[in-house]
Design a protein around this motif. Structure first.
Motif, short mmCIF file in Angstrom:
data_model
loop_
_atom_site.label_atom_id
_atom_site.label_comp_id
_atom_site.label_asym_id
_atom_site.label_seq_id
_atom_site.Cartn_x
_atom_site.Cartn_y
_atom_site.Cartn_z
N ASP A 581 -37.62 -25.22 5.47
CA ASP A 581 -38.64 -24.32 4.93
C ASP A 581 -39.41 -24.90 3.74
OD1 ASP A 581 -38.28 -22.25 6.74
OD2 ASP A 581 -36.63 -21.39 5.60
N LEU A 582 -39.15 -26.17 3.41
CA LEU A 582 -39.82 -26.74 2.23
C LEU A 582 -41.34 -26.69 2.35
CD1 LEU A 582 -37.76 -29.91 1.20
CD2 LEU A 582 -37.89 -27.69 0.05
N ILE A 583 -41.87 -27.04 3.51
CA ILE A 583 -43.33 -27.08 3.66
C ILE A 583 -43.93 -25.68 3.54
CG2 ILE A 583 -43.32 -26.86 6.19
CD1 ILE A 583 -45.66 -29.11 4.09
N ARG A 584 -43.18 -24.67 3.99
CA ARG A 584 -43.66 -23.29 3.86
C ARG A 584 -43.62 -22.84 2.40
NH1 ARG A 584 -44.43 -24.47 8.56
NH2 ARG A 584 -46.38 -24.94 7.49
N LEU A 585 -42.61 -23.27 1.65
CA LEU A 585 -42.55 -22.92 0.22
C LEU A 585 -43.73 -23.54 -0.53
CD1 LEU A 585 -38.71 -23.40 -0.44
CD2 LEU A 585 -39.97 -21.23 -0.30
N GLU A 586 -44.08 -24.76 -0.17
CA GLU A 586 -45.25 -25.40 -0.78
C GLU A 586 -46.51 -24.62 -0.45
OE1 GLU A 586 -47.90 -29.37 -0.09
OE2 GLU A 586 -45.74 -29.57 0.17
N GLU A 587 -46.60 -24.17 0.79
CA GLU A 587 -47.74 -23.37 1.24
C GLU A 587 -47.87 -22.09 0.43
OE1 GLU A 587 -48.40 -24.12 5.73
OE2 GLU A 587 -47.49 -22.15 5.43
N MET A 588 -46.74 -21.43 0.19
CA MET A 588 -46.75 -20.20 -0.60
C MET A 588 -47.30 -20.44 -1.99
SD MET A 588 -43.06 -18.56 0.51
CE MET A 588 -43.16 -17.20 -0.65
N ARG A 589 -46.89 -21.53 -2.61
CA ARG A 589 -47.38 -21.86 -3.95
C ARG A 589 -48.88 -22.11 -3.93
NH1 ARG A 589 -43.85 -25.83 -7.78
NH2 ARG A 589 -42.09 -24.44 -8.19
N GLU A 590 -49.34 -22.83 -2.94
CA GLU A 590 -50.75 -23.17 -2.87
C GLU A 590 -51.61 -21.93 -2.63
OE1 GLU A 590 -53.99 -25.65 -3.28
OE2 GLU A 590 -51.89 -25.82 -3.85
N LEU A 591 -51.13 -21.02 -1.79
CA LEU A 591 -51.87 -19.79 -1.55
C LEU A 591 -51.98 -18.97 -2.84
CD1 LEU A 591 -50.65 -18.59 1.96
CD2 LEU A 591 -52.97 -19.22 1.29
#
Length: 624
Positions: A581-591
């Motif tokens: 889920d690391l890439i999704r966590l990064e996505e959440m931060r960017e959003l």
């Protein structure tokens, strides 16, 4: 884009519109206005491949040129070398009774241009001169500081760093050669004076944002000198006693500048050297290692932190075009209110000055306080965009990380993040000397085995090969640290490093939040941009992406469904499912970053295994 009603259609002639800067100005104007007819004028016969109407102009034919220019409402002078052609061109426009915007960057030409003030006024013509990057943008920045009286002594400095990733036009080298002299024009003690070029002194070196070491600048005899020294300059409003402006260019050392000054002091070899510089620039153009960044910093006294700066992955041609186009915007909408005559930025009235700054802001060209930039973790890659007129024009629109050319500075930044990370500190505390060497060898061996196990994915194409290399190395290092400290601690360490690196990478990859806020529909633009990136990921088989939209009680709801993430799949295959889920966590931060202030609310549901559902919600009139 300007809405068409009963507005007048303005006929604009861009002389030099076939050159590097001229073409950029054409793009900047055409994408914002549909009530203009753009015509390009040049000295060559048309090739038949021109995108715009093309007319041939011979500036030596004064009468014929006056007749031609009279067909137009405005002339934009983007031809060069300015010191050779601008004076005659302005005489033609004055006789024709047509307003002019020029991008003059030659001090030699500037003095003569200002002397035409009475002539232009007598013929009811307005000339807006030096409306490019420097002078132009630098002039706006200097005036902003001077009007705030940031220096009690009136001492201001400007430092410019120009990247070489964009090549250059054939006329550009002449302005540079003008400044490679042993005797140079400067502005000191409220006067324009000629001094012996020191080449290097205690103010030569400057540390630009993102650079690892200071760069040495060369004195620039800017046209602003003549404006500042003019009797027309309003010292009571914006007192400037000294203006020290210097430029640096990647790969062009000061010793080379001094050598050219000795060889070419009289300008005898200007044409030969300009040709050499042009060819060299073309070789650098597109080189993956060439610096794409441009910086402008203007500050009072020697206090950089009290200054303001422009910074971003844009060319000097973009910055010049943005300024010229912003002034054109103001000319078209009638917000320039000068009486006939010649005006550089220094002589614009307050209303016109403010109008130009607003027009630039709408084009996503705006400066920030140096101190704020240095404190911020978001601005290490700059914030400027090229011709940001709609969401599809923004950087990396419709791309993903593996389909773009990575910034040449990225590798160093990633290395710095690694060395500052808890991962590195943990490993170095446990492994010293020979044990550290053995640890590195063990990781490299795991990386080789991981690459071998993912051979099928890596063979698909270059994009998949690059992704496989990155994920294999990451998993190799992680598994080694996991063996040392256990799963929970390893996940914590690697998550922090991954998100720190991802934060920096996405600040470069994606537009700044301020950029979205300057578009007509910020909320829709953010979601459109994010969807285009997901569509590209889907097209690359990096994930499966579904999109849906519905109206719910006056709000628009948009649903994203993300499945079958290749990152998660690789981590599972390499025995690291806890990283899925690391890439999704990064996505959440960017959003969270890019939606700030846009009126978007969203629910990000992390499903595990790299899968997620996102529901965006905003009102239809979510605008700037």
């Amino acid at each position: 884009m300007t809405e068409l009603t009963d507005k007048k259609i303005y006929r604009i002639l861009i002389i030099g519109g076939g050159g590097e800067t001229g073409k950029t100005i054409l793009r900047y104007i055409s994408t914002r206005h549909d009530n203009v007819e753009l015509t390009v004028a040049g000295r060559h016969e048309p090739s038949g491949k021109e995108e715009y109407r093309y007319v041939r102009i011979n500036l030596k034919d004064f009468t014929g040129s006056v007749t031609l220019v009279r067909e137009f409402d405005l002339v934009i002078a983007a031809c060069g070398p300015m010191e050779k052609v601008l004076s005659g061109l302005l005489n033609i426009c004055i006789e024709a009774g047509v307003d002019v915007i020029d991008i003059n960057d030659s001090a030699k030409a500037a003095s003569d241009v200002l002397d035409k003030h009475a002539y232009a006024a007598d013929r009811n013509v307005r000339i807006y001169s030096g409306m490019g990057m420097s002078p132009g943008l630098t002039s706006l920045m200097l005036r902003t500081l001077a009007e705030k009286k940031m220096s009690a002594e009136g001492v201001y400095r400007a430092r410019i760093s120009m990247g070489t990733a964009y090549g250059g036009g054939r006329s550009s080298p002449y302005a540079m050669l003008d400044n490679l002299k042993n005797d140079i024009l400067v502005y000191q003690n409220s006067r324009a004076v000629v001094i012996r070029n020191p080449w290097r002194d205690d103010k030569s070196d400057f540390l630009f944002m993102g650079k690892r070491k200071k760069l040495t600048g060369v004195h620039y005899s800017t046209p602003e000198i003549y404006s500042l020294a003019s009797p027309r300059y309003p010292h009571d409003r914006a007192f400037v006693s000294c203006y020290d402006i210097r430029c640096t260019m990647e790969g062009f050392p000061v010793w080379a500048a001094g050598l050219i000054a000795r060889i070419n002091g009289s300008g005898r070899f200007n044409d030969v050297l300009a040709g050499m510089f042009y060819k060299s620039g073309q070789k650098m153009k597109g080189n993956a290692k060439s610096d794409p960044d441009n910086h402008i910093v203007v500050y009072p006294d020697s206090d950089e932190d009290r200054g303001i700066m422009l910074f971003g992955d844009v060319s000097s041609y973009d910055l010049t075009a943005a300024m010229a186009a912003a002034v054109t915007d103001c000319w078209i909408d009638g917000s320039l209110s000068e009486m006939p005559g010649v005006y550089s930025v220094e002589f614009l009235n307050d209303d016109s000055f403010a109008a130009v700054v607003r027009a630039l802001d709408r084009r996503n060209i705006f400066w920030k306080n140096v101190a704020d930039v240095r404190r911020s973790g978001w601005d290490q890659w700059g914030w400027l965009e090229r011709n940001a007129h709609d969401v599809s024009s923004l950087r990396h629109y419709g791309e993903n990380w593996y389909t773009v050319r990575i910034h040449p500075r990225m590798k160093n930044v990633q290395t710095d993040i690694l060395y500052a990370s808890g991962v590195w500190k943990e490993v170095r505390s446990r492994c010293k000397g020979l044990s550290f060497v053995l640890c590195v060898l063990k990781m490299m061996n795991r990386w080789r085995r991981n690459m071998s196990s993912l051979k099928k994915e890596g063979r698909k194409d270059a994009v998949h090969l690059a992704l496989v290399k990155d994920m294999s190395m990451f998993a190799s290092g992680y598994s080694l640290v996991r063996d040392m400290v256990g799963v929970d601690r390893a996940v914590e360490l690697y998550r922090d490093m991954f998100l720190t690196a991802g934060n920096s990478e996405m600040c470069w990859f994606m537009p700044r939040p301020e950029t979205f806020m300057r578009l007509a529909k910020p909320a829709e633009s953010v979601i459109t941009y994010f969807k285009a990136m997901m569509d590209k990921n889907d097209a690359c088989s990096f994930l499966s992406f579904k999109y849906g939209m519905e109206l719910n009680e006056g709000r628009t709801e948009i649903r994203f469904e993300i499945r079958n993430c290749i990152y998660a799949g690789i981590f599972k295959r390499l025995g690291c499912p806890e990283l899925c889920d690391l890439i999704r966590l990064e996505e959440m931060r960017e959003l969270a970053r890019i939606t700030k202030g846009t009126g978007i609310s969203y629910d990000y549901e992390l499903l595990g295994g790299g899968d997620a559902n996102i529901v965006f919600s905003f009102t239809q009139d979510a605008r700037k």
